[in-house]
Write an enzyme that holds these catalytic residues in place. Structure first.
Site, PDB file in Angstrom:
ATOM      1  N   ALA A  70      18.333  61.932  26.506  1.00 46.14           N
ATOM      2  CA  ALA A  70      17.012  61.909  25.516  1.00 46.14           C
ATOM      3  C   ALA A  70      16.946  60.908  24.400  1.00 46.14           C
ATOM      4  O   ALA A  70      15.863  60.232  24.003  1.00 46.14           O
ATOM      5  CB  ALA A  70      16.548  63.450  25.367  1.00 46.14           C
ATOM      6  N   CYS A 357      22.187  70.336  16.933  1.00 47.10           N
ATOM      7  CA  CYS A 357      21.602  68.925  16.770  1.00 47.10           C
ATOM      8  C   CYS A 357      22.443  68.422  15.736  1.00 47.10           C
ATOM      9  O   CYS A 357      22.343  67.410  15.134  1.00 47.10           O
ATOM     10  CB  CYS A 357      20.361  68.524  17.752  1.00 47.10           C
ATOM     11  SG  CYS A 357      20.253  68.709  19.859  1.00 47.10           S
TER      12      CYS A 357
HETATM   13  N1  PMP Z   1      15.184  66.403  22.375  1.00 45.59           N
HETATM   14  C1  PMP Z   1      15.024  67.159  21.870  1.00 45.59           C
HETATM   15  C2  PMP Z   1      13.495  68.495  22.070  1.00 45.59           C
HETATM   16  C3  PMP Z   1      16.564  68.269  22.566  1.00 45.59           C
HETATM   17  O1  PMP Z   1      16.193  69.024  22.269  1.00 45.59           O
HETATM   18  C4  PMP Z   1      17.300  67.057  22.680  1.00 45.59           C
HETATM   19  C5  PMP Z   1      18.894  67.817  22.931  1.00 45.59           C
HETATM   20  N2  PMP Z   1      18.944  68.638  21.659  1.00 45.59           N
HETATM   21  C6  PMP Z   1      17.411  65.919  22.488  1.00 45.59           C
HETATM   22  C7  PMP Z   1      15.978  64.934  22.383  1.00 45.59           C
HETATM   23  C8  PMP Z   1      18.214  64.917  22.649  1.00 45.59           C
HETATM   24  O2  PMP Z   1      18.784  64.544  24.335  1.00 45.59           O
HETATM   25  P1  PMP Z   1      20.340  64.435  24.926  1.00 45.59           P
HETATM   26  O3  PMP Z   1      20.755  65.025  24.270  1.00 45.59           O
HETATM   27  O4  PMP Z   1      19.847  63.926  25.964  1.00 45.59           O
HETATM   28  O5  PMP Z   1      20.098  63.081  23.846  1.00 45.59           O
END
Ligand code: PMP
Length: 411
Positions: A70, A357
């Protein structure tokens, strides 16, 4: 240790792993190899997975662009449009104003950091506030749109406090004003219905590892039943994925992504038809059809919160009322304890304080700040993310663990 951090990532489902394994061992062809059966079979597997993703989202398979997750999908959607705006302007007769991008304070860093970069590059960025439930107000979106606005980005469900945004209304506002809408739907998949026949969004990001698929694969969905969306790819190369995302596809991961979508599809009720707001449809169906794992997660989450409240004083819920958030989310603050001490005292359960994150920076969560939680209470907050595999016994261990830790720290 009991894993209750499913907003950060999830375990790969056994059926997903089983679907992936042959594509590591026997079927290791490159999906772009057109000269032999290894390539053909890999390409077939990719197209099957594309159909599985499309079925989950109720959209044509051609709308799906596989990415590494994402973060990449969000970058492709937002930079792909906004940078194009700056590139395309000279000589096009468009106004001399920089293109505009509208988002909000509760988005994931993979949207907010893009916004910061775009602002440095001269793009006119608006970061709307959210209300005390982390909800974006459609009227504020409407008021923020100007003639040069190219794109609005609003997440469907928040990864910290589980807020479900009114995307149907926000989409209507954007359509009325001729502005494209991007939606980060990462946390919603497998928890509430995400139906592109219903949701008026133009671009949608998802990530397999948030719903029992593998890490390192996701997709950007690009709506193709309206005017062409002029996306600029992030990188150049072999022209894979309709020239939007060059690079050899990770076939095993893509296959796992498809299998995870199939699994997620039976977790939430199919939409009942038009006229239902997404929040409305996220509630269990009155006749008990579908939504089994979503309903089960909500029941366990409610048990967790009720029991914690009966064991402990001084807990405050962060975010919307439980009935109005993702079925697997609980986020609360604990008064009278030090946040760091609380986290390190929890030995039996894996949970998060703030967002996983952003653990690189010890700052209190930007989402909790945006909804008015004090920094002290933000630090002493716990985020639980349940999954379809969470059991009642695990919830009861979690309650005892949190209650004992807090009592010990307060003593
Ligand atoms: N958007 C949201 C709302 C998320 O929770 C996350 C993951 N923490 C991401 C984007 C990023 O996704 P990815 O790990 O696939 O890069």
């Amino acid at each position: 240790m009991i894993y209750l951090d499913n907003h950060a990532t999830t375990r790969v489902a056994p059926e997903v792993l089983a679907a992936m394994l042959p594509y590591f061992t026997e079927e290791y062809g490159n999906a772009a190899s057109v000269n032999h059966a290894f390539g053909w079979r890999a390409a077939e597997a990719v197209e099957r997975a594309r159909e599985q993703v499309a079925r989950l989202l109720n959209c044509p398979a051609e709308w799906i662009v596989f990415t590494s997750g994402a973060t990449e999908a969000n970058n492709l959607a937002i930079k792909g449009l906004c940078r194009l705006g700056t590139l395309a302007r000279p000589g096009t007769g468009k106004s001399a104003h920089p293109p505009g991008f509208v988002t909000n304070a509760a988005e994931h860093p993979s949207v907010l950091d893009i916004a910061k970069r775009l602002r440095r590059q001269g793009i006119d960025v608006t970061v709307l506030p959210v209300d005390r439930h982390a909800r974006v107000d459609p009227q504020q979106v409407a008021d923020s749109i100007r003639p040069e606005t190219m794109l609005v980005s609003v997440m469907l469900a928040n990864n910290e406090v589980g807020t479900i945004n009114p995307l149907a209304e926000i989409g209507r506002v954007c359509r009325e004003r001729g502005v494209l809408l991007h939606c980060d739907a990462v946390q919603a998949i497998g928890k509430i219905p995400v139906d592109l026949q219903q949701l008026p969004v133009d671009l949608l990001s998802l990530s397999a590892h948030k719903f029992h698929g593998p890490k390192g694969v996701g997709a950007l969905i690009v709506r193709r039943d309206g005017p062409r969306i002029p996306l600029e790819p992030l990188f150049d190369g072999g022209g894979h994925e309709q020239h939007l995302r060059s690079g050899t596809l990770p076939v095993p991961l893509v296959v796992g992504f498809g299998a995870a979508c199939e699994l997620a599809d039976d977790a939430v009720p199919r939409p009942l038809g038009s006229g239902h707001d997404v929040v409305e449809r996220s509630r269990p169906l009155p006749d008990g059809r579908g939504t089994d794992s979503a309903r089960q997660m909500a029941a366990l989450r409610d048990r967790l919160w009720q029991r914690l409240q009966s064991e402990l004083e001084g807990l405050s819920l962060n975010g919307p009322p439980l009935a109005k958030r993702l079925p697997n989310n609980l986020n609360f603050s604990v008064a009278g304890v030090d946040g760091e001490a609380l986290m390190s005292s929890l030995k039996l359960i894996a949970v998060s304080s703030g967002s996983a994150c952003s653990t690189a920076e010890p700052e209190p969560s930007h989402v909790l700040r945006a909804i008015g939680v004090s920094d002290v209470l933000s630090r002493a907050s716990l985020r639980f993310g349940l999954s379809r595999y969470t059991t009642e016994a695990e919830i009861d261990v979690a309650v005892a663990e949190v209650a004992q830790s807090v009592q010990r720290l307060r003593a």
